[in-house]
Design an enzyme around this catalytic site. Structure first.
Site, mmCIF file in Angstrom:
data_model
loop_
_atom_site.group_PDB
_atom_site.id
_atom_site.type_symbol
_atom_site.label_atom_id
_atom_site.label_comp_id
_atom_site.label_asym_id
_atom_site.label_seq_id
_atom_site.Cartn_x
_atom_site.Cartn_y
_atom_site.Cartn_z
ATOM 1 N N ASP A 99 23.189 40.441 7.573
ATOM 2 C CA ASP A 99 23.136 38.993 7.736
ATOM 3 C C ASP A 99 22.215 38.352 6.704
ATOM 4 O O ASP A 99 21.271 38.970 6.202
ATOM 5 C CB ASP A 99 22.630 38.629 9.131
ATOM 6 C CG ASP A 99 23.584 39.038 10.232
ATOM 7 O OD1 ASP A 99 24.781 39.244 9.931
ATOM 8 O OD2 ASP A 99 23.136 39.154 11.389
ATOM 9 N N LYS A 100 22.457 37.077 6.461
ATOM 10 C CA LYS A 100 21.635 36.306 5.529
ATOM 11 C C LYS A 100 20.151 36.452 5.840
ATOM 12 O O LYS A 100 19.338 36.696 4.942
ATOM 13 C CB LYS A 100 22.043 34.830 5.600
ATOM 14 C CG LYS A 100 21.114 33.883 4.838
ATOM 15 C CD LYS A 100 21.484 32.436 5.080
ATOM 16 C CE LYS A 100 20.470 31.507 4.429
ATOM 17 N NZ LYS A 100 20.775 30.074 4.696
#
Length: 312
Positions: free
Chosen positions: A145-146
């Site tokens: 994930d970011k």
């Protein structure tokens, strides 16, 4: 209805849809498509309800309507090279391993057309990345994930990409995450096994669902250290699903600190500004040389500071 050149998708809305907005009813019936995309398609005249074009996403449905919808294939945007600093922990002619900082998106997508890891990789590798992932995701074999920091492997050649993909599919890639969670899980070690799918209540979340819906997901966890109102936990992935660690720890009542998507207000106020999750170790067999490789990433500074503040 416009002719997009693709066969329409036909379905019948269930009776339980009665009273819902059309866009919401379709999002539930078609969980692989976002509500925003469906809203755009309705407004563009790509949706028929009982053989009549419907253009109002907010129109209420009665349940039982016959739906005909065209879902044009989303075209990928070609990523461009950008000079973005990278922390590379290993590289040869076939692949590289990157230690990704929190906040860096892995590949271009809606809302993040550039400034991503892929843009940085294209610059670093002078465009020489595996094409198997497509023009928007060259070299990308797996993602984090970011706002998750840590390690991921990138393929520079197609043979390397295929070999790494086979290892991920066979579940032979070792991935260990450090998570800081709300409360102390009991028992201190365990195995979380569910199917995960998009939540009908919030499309940004993944939720545990009953088979055959969703995708099978398994996470093994171990409490490393009890903390003040929290715990440092090691999570080992047996599968690799979207938001798997975040969704699974929330599923057993211990969401990650900083993760408002899965923990709401209960996990905020810890001062970290993101989910407390770090991809700490990555182990795999080199797909061309067959050498066993293992890498470990130092826990990012913000999580280190969080652990210090929560020491008992």
């Amino acid at each position: 209805m416009a002719d997009s050149g693709q066969a329409p998708h036909c379905l019948m809305l269930p009776a339980g849809s009665a009273g819902l907005r059309l866009d919401r009813a379709l999002a539930i019936a078609l969980p692989t498509h976002s509500r925003e995309r469906l809203k755009t398609l309705i407004s563009a005249g790509e949706v028929e309800v009982n053989h009549a074009v419907a253009r109002d996403p907010a129109a209420r449905v009665k349940g039982g309507e016959a739906i005909r919808i065209r879902l044009p294939e989303a075209r990928e945007a070609e990523a461009v090279a950008q000079d973005i600093p990278l922390h590379i922990v290993f590289e040869d002619e076939h692949l590289l391993v990157v230690d990704k900082p929190a906040g860096l998106v892995v590949h271009p997508a809606a809302g993040n057309p550039d400034g991503t890891l892929v843009n940085a990789l294209l610059h670093h590798c002078a465009g020489r990345l595996s094409g198997i992932g497509g023009v928007a995701r060259p070299g990308i074999v797996h993602r984090i994930d970011k706002d998750t920091s840590g390690l991921l492997v990138v393929a520079k050649t197609d043979p390397a990409h295929r070999g790494l993909a086979r290892q991920f599919a066979a579940k032979t890639v070792g991935r260990r995450y450090l998570a800081v969670v709300l409360g102390v899980p009991a028992p201190p070690t365990g195995r979380i096994e569910t199917n995960l799918a998009r939540s009908p209540a919030n499309r940004h979340r993944m939720a545990a669902v009953d088979p055959p819906r969703g995708k099978h997901a398994v996470t093994h966890y171990r409490v490393l250290e009890p903390l003040r109102g929290a715990a440092a936990v090691e999570c080992v992935l047996e599968t690799g699903r979207t938001h798997q660690v975040r969704a699974h720890m929330a599923h057993i009542g211990h969401p990650l600190l900083g993760d408002s998507l899965y923990g709401g207000r209960r996990v905020m106020g810890c001062g970290i500004g993101r989910q407390a999750l770090h991809a700490r170790t990555l182990a795999f067999r080199h797909p061309l040389t067959l050498e066993n490789l293992e890498f470990e990433s130092q826990v990012s500074g913000d999580i280190q500071q969080l652990l210090i503040r929560l020491k008992l």
